[in-house]
Enzyme design. Structure first.
Site, short mmCIF file in Angstrom:
data_model
loop_
_atom_site.label_atom_id
_atom_site.label_comp_id
_atom_site.label_asym_id
_atom_site.label_seq_id
_atom_site.Cartn_x
_atom_site.Cartn_y
_atom_site.Cartn_z
N CYS A 157 12.38 1.81 -44.54
CA CYS A 157 10.89 1.12 -43.33
C CYS A 157 12.31 0.58 -42.56
O CYS A 157 13.25 -0.27 -42.65
CB CYS A 157 10.36 0.39 -43.84
SG CYS A 157 9.16 -0.90 -42.61
N CYS A 172 1.14 -1.29 0.12
CA CYS A 172 -0.51 0.01 0.22
C CYS A 172 0.95 1.11 0.01
O CYS A 172 1.81 1.55 0.90
CB CYS A 172 -0.55 0.24 1.22
SG CYS A 172 -2.49 1.92 1.18
N CYS A 185 4.85 8.54 -39.27
CA CYS A 185 6.11 7.91 -39.97
C CYS A 185 7.41 9.16 -40.85
O CYS A 185 8.15 9.23 -40.37
CB CYS A 185 5.96 6.98 -40.89
SG CYS A 185 7.63 6.37 -41.48
#
Ligand SMILES: Cc1cc2nc3c(=O)[nH]c(=O)nc-3n(C[C@H](O)[C@H](O)[C@H](O)COP(=O)(O)OP(=O)(O)OC[C@H]3O[C@@H](n4cnc5c(N)ncnc54)[C@H](O)[C@@H]3O)c2cc1C
Ligand SMILES: Cc1cc2nc3c(=O)[nH]c(=O)nc-3n(C[C@H](O)[C@H](O)[C@H](O)COP(=O)(O)O)c2cc1C
Ligand code: SF4
Ligand code: SF4
Ligand code: SF4
Lengths: 443, 432
Positions: B378, B138, B355
């Site tokens: 790519c 906690c 991109c």
């Protein structure tokens, strides 16, 4: 009390409450949560196709993102920057053929982002807050005359005022707003929105509207040119085409635009008379609106008859579907040949037609529709071009941003050739002409 | 229907879905409703010594929404149980007696001294509970008092307390870990060293969910002030999954049973936790958001999945662990390129914007809004796949060994090659 079956042209065919319900807001305002949910569907497209499809090129993904981000007022600014009548356009644009028709989610799932309703959420929020979002630039001392207080004239006037010019708008009618006030279907813009919007727009200051001033009647183009540094003509199309059918002057036959104007100016629609058998001739937005509103007033049978094939209807598929849902019978390939009756119209006779490569041809077959009221909605025309302005296809010829053949005179909206006859197109043309006038006056 | 009967540390439950120690397990009324709905077990809301704590009387939760007010994360400033110990114990005993086939684990948090633990453990044992969970997680309220996360952040304390518990009870001991540390393996190792039978994780993540920009206070706001709370729900699942996997594959903790917690919302989340090594899962936020009825989707979904795969529940546990590795061992000969399926593309241009603006300028926008991948640019980063709104519209396609990668100008190699043998790696173990 009358009923839909009561013969003749009578008022109160439906209970007042039913009529009020029929003419209620067709696309009610989205509340904040509905708007957030609708806004969340936008993909924030790159070089968004919806923007390209909007004649005023509102940055749609940006304003929708601003709604997502909890700032509809900022969204409204984005809209008004491009289209000062963004509130009206949100209500009346045929979005299915414009922005929403181009939305990628329409292509993807047949359910576009609700751009029109989101736009209204934004603009209504900002307008409800009162005030006006734009301030005028330093006064330039230049005076510009705008003829016609329709969407084209108002958009032009606002942009000119913003740039610091003083504008006087000469309007033939009693009220400003053009077809926003006298033409658009009542259920698209209920609650006196057209006048509210004009009042809001005028808060920028620097625009004086003089109503009851018609060019050609009370004023002349030459007079305006003499007294102003520039003139913008945005007087729409005041004339209407003739039916050229035998008996078209019989009682009960009238122009759809006049009927609609009367409807728009009637506060209590339960006192507005309408026929039991209504025949609307035409295939455009005006024909749809006349037919649908006749039906909503309680006409028992309403037929909208168009002379060419269904593919040639100028009303969009969405509007035709709306008419059919309202109970209007849509008949295509039928051309009026005669209006029969004894004093007042009793029947309209049509000839079936077919579209051939050589044009429209009657098939030789005819039929008659019972009618006690006939609305002609076969197109509006320019009511004569003022001065010696060059005309192109019955409309004022313009080049570039609304330049007419006369120096110092610009024009835009329905009265000019080019662009579709839509509120949003009129706004774009008025705005662009204002920019061009501003450039010319400050060169 | 696959059999979902589960056994965790010898504790049996009809399914592997337990409710985590939290408001859903706060009292008899809730737990009985949960069992009626079909939950496999509960970890009772954390007990402490009397006098019991008190909670704030204003809002205790903050929230992060997704679209349409979908709850993505909740943050809370609630403490452990605010009811007397004796009341809780009585109810636990009654529920266990009435529902003997369900797992009843009791969460505990008492001060960090042996006597406190020695006092509470027999009382819990007396209820007939199946096990205990030590709440070392906690992050608010209790940690300021030297309990909860204050213990969980110090491995030595974890080990010490775990040892005391093992010494003073015969019940299985689960140590619940806090994610508010830098390396989860240290507390897990400490728990094992102290003799704990299992770990459960994660407890909530320290957080401020939002700031009210009118009152300039964190939410939830109590009389103009706020405090950090514990974050949970779908938003924390990725953090929890990683921590579970780290423990499952660590040489020192491998094999230590794990109860997976953190954002379990659908059967799929549960299956993912289990594939990464969790023996069962615990759920809190999903139940708090939708109610106990979700158990039907959880059990039916997991069962259908196992049937489709022809697996037993035990086959699923740990199934993905061997495939979790370190970055340096990833195969550099696995060369892929993004592929756009033009038929399903809706031409939104998001892949292009992503991109072009933020990646490698590897998507061309052609006339007519046709988007095409430029193989020579790519790098296969996957961003376009992630941002494309259409599922499976962009996919990653592997270049077969022997083909030329137009980006690097090199032929894709056969077999495995990773950073450990890469020439650019100064520590490379010279590949031959
Ligand atoms: C029935 C109907 C329904 C329509 N529904 C839609 C719709 O739903 N959505 C949509 O986008 N478009 C709709 N349109 C089209 C749209 O209303 C018009 O394209 C648009 O109003 C054109 O704006 P404008 O400013 O060019 O002309 P108008 O709106 O026609 O304004 C011209 C103004 O000039 C004034 N004027 C005319 N002659 C003179 C003169 N000689 N001197 C001074 N002032 C003069 C007129 O009184 C008027 O105020 C509808 C049109 C009609 C007729
Ligand atoms: C309101 C609230 C109270 C919580 N109280 C406790 C607690 O008393 N003891 C405990 O071990 N964990 C407590 N937790 C943490 C949950 O048991 C669980 O570890 C965490 O919420 C992550 O799981 P979830 O994403 O399914 O909610 C509490 C969580 C919430 C939301
Ligand atoms: S096309 Fe549709 S999804 Fe894309 S930006 Fe426009 S409204 Fe949003
Ligand atoms: S859920 Fe709402 S009604 Fe229930 S205790 Fe909380 S604040 Fe009160
Ligand atoms: S993100 Fe997907 S749908 Fe959008 S343009 Fe790219 S490939 Fe097409």
């Amino acid at each position: 009390m009358s009923t839909p079956q009561t013969p003749g042209i009578v008022a109160g065919r439906l209970a007042p409450a039913t009529i009020a319900e029929n003419f209620a807001d067709i696309h009610p305002l989205l509340d904040a949560h509905e708007a957030r949910v609708a806004a969340d569907r936008c993909y924030f497209c790159h070089d968004a196709p919806c923007v390209t499809a909007c004649p005023t090129e509102i940055d749609i993904p940006l304003f929708i993102r601003q709604i997502q981000a909890g700032q509809p007022q900022a969204a409204a600014r984005t809209i008004f920057d491009q289209n000062i009548l963004g509130g009206m356009c949100a209500r009346v644009c045929p979005t299915e053929t414009l922005c929403e028709g181009a939305c990628v989610r329409e292509a993807a799932e047949g359910k576009p982002v609700e751009i029109g309703r989101l736009q209204r959420h934004a603009t209504d929020t900002l307008m409800a807050a009162g005030g006006h979002p734009y301030a005028r630039a330093e006064p330039t001392g230049k005076r510009v005359a705008v003829v016609g207080a329709g969407p084209a004239g108002l958009a032009c006037a606002h942009r000119l005022a913003m740039h610091g010019h003083d504008v006087v708008v000469y309007e033939a009618r009693e009220k400003p707003g053009g077809l926003d006030e006298y033409g658009i279907a009542a259920y698209k813009t209920p609650g006196g929105f057209a006048q509210d919007e004009v009042a809001w727009l005028l808060r920028i200051g620097g625009i004086e509207i003089r109503t009851g001033q018609a060019i050609g009647r009370d004023i002349t183009l030459e007079g305006l040119r003499a007294e102003h540094d520039a003139v913008f003509l945005g007087m729409g199309l005041g004339g209407v085409n003739a039916l050229r059918a035998e008996g078209e002057d019989r009682d009960g036959v009238r122009d759809a635009v006049d009927f609609i104007a009367e409807l728009r100016q009637t506060d209590d629609l339960s006192v507005l008379p309408v026929g039991r058998h209504v025949v609307v001739i035409g295939g455009g937005m005006t024909a749809v609106d006349a037919a649908v509103q006749s039906k909503l007033l309680g006409a028992e049978h309403v037929a909208m008859v168009y002379r060419r094939g269904p593919g040639r209807l100028s009303a969009s598929a969405h509007e035709i579907a709306h008419a059919q849902t309202a109970g209007v019978r849509v008949i295509t390939n039928a051309s009026p040949v005669a209006v029969h009756g004894n004093g007042a119209v009793r029947e309209v006779e049509f000839a079936y037609t077919e579209d051939t490569p050589d044009g429209l041809r009657p098939t030789g077959q005819t039929f008659r529709l019972p009618a006690d009221q006939v609305f002609k909605a076969i197109g509006q025309t320019l009511d004569g071009a003022p001065g010696d302005l060059e005309v192109d296809g019955g409309k004022i010829a313009v080049t570039g941003a609304g330049r007419t053949s006369v120096p110092g005179v610009w024009a835009g909206g329905d009265c000019t050739a080019g662009g579709e006859d839509l509120t949003v197109t009129a706004v774009a043309q008025g705005r662009d002409a204002a920019e061009d006038i501003h450039a010319a006056l400050t060169a | 229907m696959a059999n979902l009967a589960s056994e965790f540390l010898g504790i049996r439950s009809p399914n592997p879905f337990w409710l985590a120690s939290a408001p859903p397990t706060d009292k008899e009324y809730n737990v009985v409703r949960a069992f009626r709905a079909g939950w496999g077990g509960v970890v009772w809301k954390t007990l402490g010594l009397d006098p019991h704590v008190v909670n704030v009387n204003g809002p205790r939760y903050g929230v992060v929404y997704g679209a349409d007010r979908r709850v993505l994360g909740i943050n809370n400033i609630e403490l452990i149980t605010d009811r007397p110990l004796e009341v809780n114990l009585r109810e636990i005993k009654a529920v266990k007696r009435a529902w003997p086939d369900r797992a009843m684990v009791v969460s505990l948090m008492v001060p960090c001294d042996e006597d406190s633990w020695k006092t509470i453990l027999p009382l819990v044992e007396d209820t007939g509970a199946d096990g205990i969970e030590l709440n070392f997680g906690c992050p608010h309220g209790m940690s300021e008092r030297g309990m909860g996360a204050a213990v969980g952040q110090v491995p030595e304390y974890i080990e010490m307390v775990a040892r005391w518990c093992k010494k003073h009870t015969r019940m299985p001991v689960i140590v619940k870990l806090t994610p508010n540390i830098t390396d989860i393996r240290f507390p897990a190792r400490a728990a094992r060293a102290g003799g704990a039978d299992a770990v459960s994780l994660i407890n909530t993540v320290s957080s401020i969910t939002s700031v009210n920009l009118d009152s300039f206070s964190p939410e939830p706001m109590i009389d103009g002030k706020g405090t950090h709370g514990g974050y949970c729900g779908p938003a924390v699942k990725p953090i929890a999954l990683n921590m579970v996997a780290e423990i499952a594959r660590d040489a020192e903790t491998r094999g230590l049973p794990i109860s997976g917690i953190g954002g379990v919302t659908t059967w799929r989340d549960a299956a993912e936790f289990m594939a990464l090594g969790a023996g069962n899962v615990q759920v809190c936020t999903a139940a708090m958001t939708y109610g106990f009825g979700i158990i039907k989707e959880l059990t039916a979904g997991l069962s259908l999945y196992l049937d489709d795969k022809g697996m037993a529940l035990s086959d699923l546990v740990g199934r993905a662990v061997p495939n979790v590795t370190d970055w340096q061992y990833l195969n550099l000969n696995y060369v892929t390129k993004a592929r756009i399926d033009q038929d399903s593309c809706i031409k939104c241009g998001r892949c292009y914007a992503a991109c072009e603006d933020t990646s490698h300028q590897a998507i061309a926008m052609k006339p007519g809004r046709v988007f095409e991948v430029i193989d020579a640019e790519c790098v296969a980063c996957n961003l376009c796949v992630d941002v494309c709104p259409v599922e499976d519209c962009i996919t990653m396609e592997r270049l077969a060994p022997g083909t030329l990668d137009p980006r690097t100008g090199q032929v894709v190699g056969d077999g495995h090659a990773d950073w450990t043998t890469h020439p650019n790696n100064p520590m490379s173990r010279a590949a031959e």
